[in-house]
Enzyme design. Structure first.
Site, mmCIF file in Angstrom:
data_model
loop_
_atom_site.group_PDB
_atom_site.id
_atom_site.type_symbol
_atom_site.label_atom_id
_atom_site.label_comp_id
_atom_site.label_asym_id
_atom_site.label_seq_id
_atom_site.Cartn_x
_atom_site.Cartn_y
_atom_site.Cartn_z
ATOM 1 N N ASP A 243 0.909 -1.183 0.037
ATOM 2 C CA ASP A 243 -0.122 0.035 -0.107
ATOM 3 C C ASP A 243 0.679 1.254 0.104
ATOM 4 O OD1 ASP A 243 -1.695 -2.172 1.459
ATOM 5 O OD2 ASP A 243 -3.074 -1.008 0.700
ATOM 6 N N ASN A 253 1.854 -3.146 4.224
ATOM 7 C CA ASN A 253 1.055 -3.986 3.566
ATOM 8 C C ASN A 253 0.052 -4.601 4.643
ATOM 9 O OD1 ASN A 253 0.083 -5.178 1.163
ATOM 10 N ND2 ASN A 253 1.009 -7.289 1.923
ATOM 11 N N LYS A 254 -0.860 -5.247 4.089
ATOM 12 C CA LYS A 254 -1.995 -5.756 5.006
ATOM 13 C C LYS A 254 -1.250 -6.378 6.213
ATOM 14 C CE LYS A 254 -5.273 -5.592 4.573
ATOM 15 N NZ LYS A 254 -6.322 -4.377 5.354
HETATM 16 O O1 MRU Z 1 -7.335 -3.276 3.235
HETATM 17 P P1 MRU Z 1 -6.795 -3.595 1.762
HETATM 18 O O2 MRU Z 1 -7.671 -5.019 1.340
HETATM 19 O O3 MRU Z 1 -7.295 -2.483 0.851
HETATM 20 O O4 MRU Z 1 -5.403 -3.832 1.593
HETATM 21 C C1 MRU Z 1 -4.825 -4.354 0.401
HETATM 22 C C2 MRU Z 1 -3.482 -5.004 0.456
HETATM 23 O O5 MRU Z 1 -3.068 -4.764 1.704
HETATM 24 C C3 MRU Z 1 -2.947 -5.196 -0.640
HETATM 25 O O6 MRU Z 1 -1.926 -6.131 -0.477
HETATM 26 C C4 MRU Z 1 -2.367 -3.834 -1.353
HETATM 27 O O7 MRU Z 1 -2.972 -3.055 -1.621
HETATM 28 C C5 MRU Z 1 -1.653 -4.309 -2.680
HETATM 29 S S1 MRU Z 1 -2.791 -4.082 -4.020
HETATM 30 C C6 MRU Z 1 -2.380 -4.575 -5.360
#
Ligand code: MRU
Length: 363
Positions: A243, A253-254
């Site tokens: 992100d 990231n997540k």
């Molecule tokens: O909370 P989210 O589902 O928007 O989080 C998304 C992620 O963490 C993805 O790994 C990240 O955005 C990469 S998208 C190509």
């Protein structure tokens, strides 16, 4: 990419009216493919906040279209600036969202009011098309890594991924999943370990859905299984999306990504991060202390939604009613744990010199 033979992007403008915006409601996947029509700024902001759309590049593209919808309501400068702030504040961690809005404002501010709506759709369309091209290039660059691994190992390649960084998280192709789709399509035997990614289950719900629709062999695992699989040689590489990447190569990231990176480091498993350059925040150096981490509702932790055995959708509570829950949605993996970054311009070290070698315009 296709769902049951029908090609989709994850956001598109209505071909008949030429202005309303369509998305696939990701809160309904994998149980139903519901197409939503966004007609107002409020619709777009709600779609991002409620995660009907999610994934860093996609929320950038939807926010750009959201500003176009807002300008249809009021194209005055005061309203435009106010609505831009509103959209930027819908989700704080993915920098693509602020990047897309800033790019829209840079294109729109110099224009006289009557020209703004048409120009906004043109610019949002460019942002969407460029994302598709960047993700396709990420796929080609990451494919080389998988080809090399396949040539060395001479057997099935097992790749672990976290959350959803597939085509649903971008406008098309995906970031982490783009090289995997290309490897599969080119005949390489790839298998994906899919972290379920609690609390919202983007892995179990979205990544498994995408991979299944494309015919890529995959296995869903609980978030805590990755370290064990790595210790037993069952993971050849990790590829995740992101992100926000700092100019020094730290990766937001997540939530849970950091623990996977630690386990990968301890087991000498390559840990790659795939991203379009729109995810790089060139203003930030220290990811752990400077990247804002979204705190989402505790309800996402205390409940889970799925399909009951009778086929109906059910939300059930999985935590005692008296217990509190916390829900930080992202974490930061320090650059030292990242093997490398896969971008649209090629692969590089997760470091400032590495990134600047590919993007010298940011020196
Ligand atoms: O909370 P989210 O589902 O928007 O989080 C998304 C992620 O963490 C993805 O790994 C990240 O955005 C990469 S998208 C190509």
């Amino acid at each position: 990419m296709k769902i049951d033979g029908t090609p989709y992007r994850s956001v598109w403008v209505d071909s008949l009216d030429g202005w309303s915006v369509h998305i696939i409601d990701q809160t309904k996947l994998p149980w139903a493919v519901d197409i939503l029509r966004l007609a107002t700024l409020a619709d777009a902001a709600h779609a991002i906040r409620s995660m009907q759309v999610r994934g860093a590049p996609l929320i950038g593209a939807v926010a750009a279209y959201g500003l176009a919808l807002a300008l249809r309501e009021d194209a005055g400068t005061h309203a435009m600036e106010r609505d831009a702030v509103l959209l930027k504040e819908t989700r704080p961690t993915a920098v693509n969202l602020a990047w897309a809005i800033d790019r829209m404002l840079a294109a729109l501010r110099p224009l006289p009011q009557p020209e703004r709506v048409a120009a906004a759709y043109v610019e949002a369309g460019r942002i969407a098309d460029e994302d598709v091209a960047q993700c396709e290039a990420i796929g080609r660059n990451g494919l080389k890594l998988i080809q090399d691994l396949a040539a060395t190992k001479g057997r099935r390649i097992n790749i672990l991924t976290h959350c959803n960084a597939g085509w649903l998280a971008t406008v098309d192709w995906g970031t982490a999943l783009a090289p995997i789709y290309m490897a599969h399509d080119s005949g390489i035997d790839v298998h994906v370990w899919v972290d379920e990614t609690r609390p919202r289950n983007q892995g179990a719900f979205l990544t498994a859905f995408e991979l299944g629709k494309h015919g890529v062999p995959h296995t869903v695992i609980v978030d805590n299984a990755g370290g064990h699989l790595m210790q037993h040689g069952a993971v050849d590489m990790v590829i995740v999306g992101t992100d926000r990447v700092t100019r020094t190569g730290d990766v937001a990231n997540k939530i849970g990504t950091y623990l996977k990176a630690l386990a990968a480091h301890d087991n000498n498993v390559p840990f790659w991060v795939a991203l379009p350059s729109t995810t790089i925040d060139w203003t930030v150096r220290d990811g752990v202390n400077e990247i804002p981490i979204e705190e989402r509702s505790a309800t996402e932790v205390t409940t889970i939604t799925g399909r009951a055995l009778d086929g109906s959708l059910a939300t059930i509570r999985v935590v005692p009613t008296a217990s509190h829950a916390a829900n930080p949605a992202f974490d930061v993996t320090p650059a030292r744990l990242v093997t490398g970054l896969i971008t649209e311009r090629g692969c590089c070290d997760a470091s400032e010199p590495g990134l600047l070698a590919l993007f010298p315009e940011h020196a």
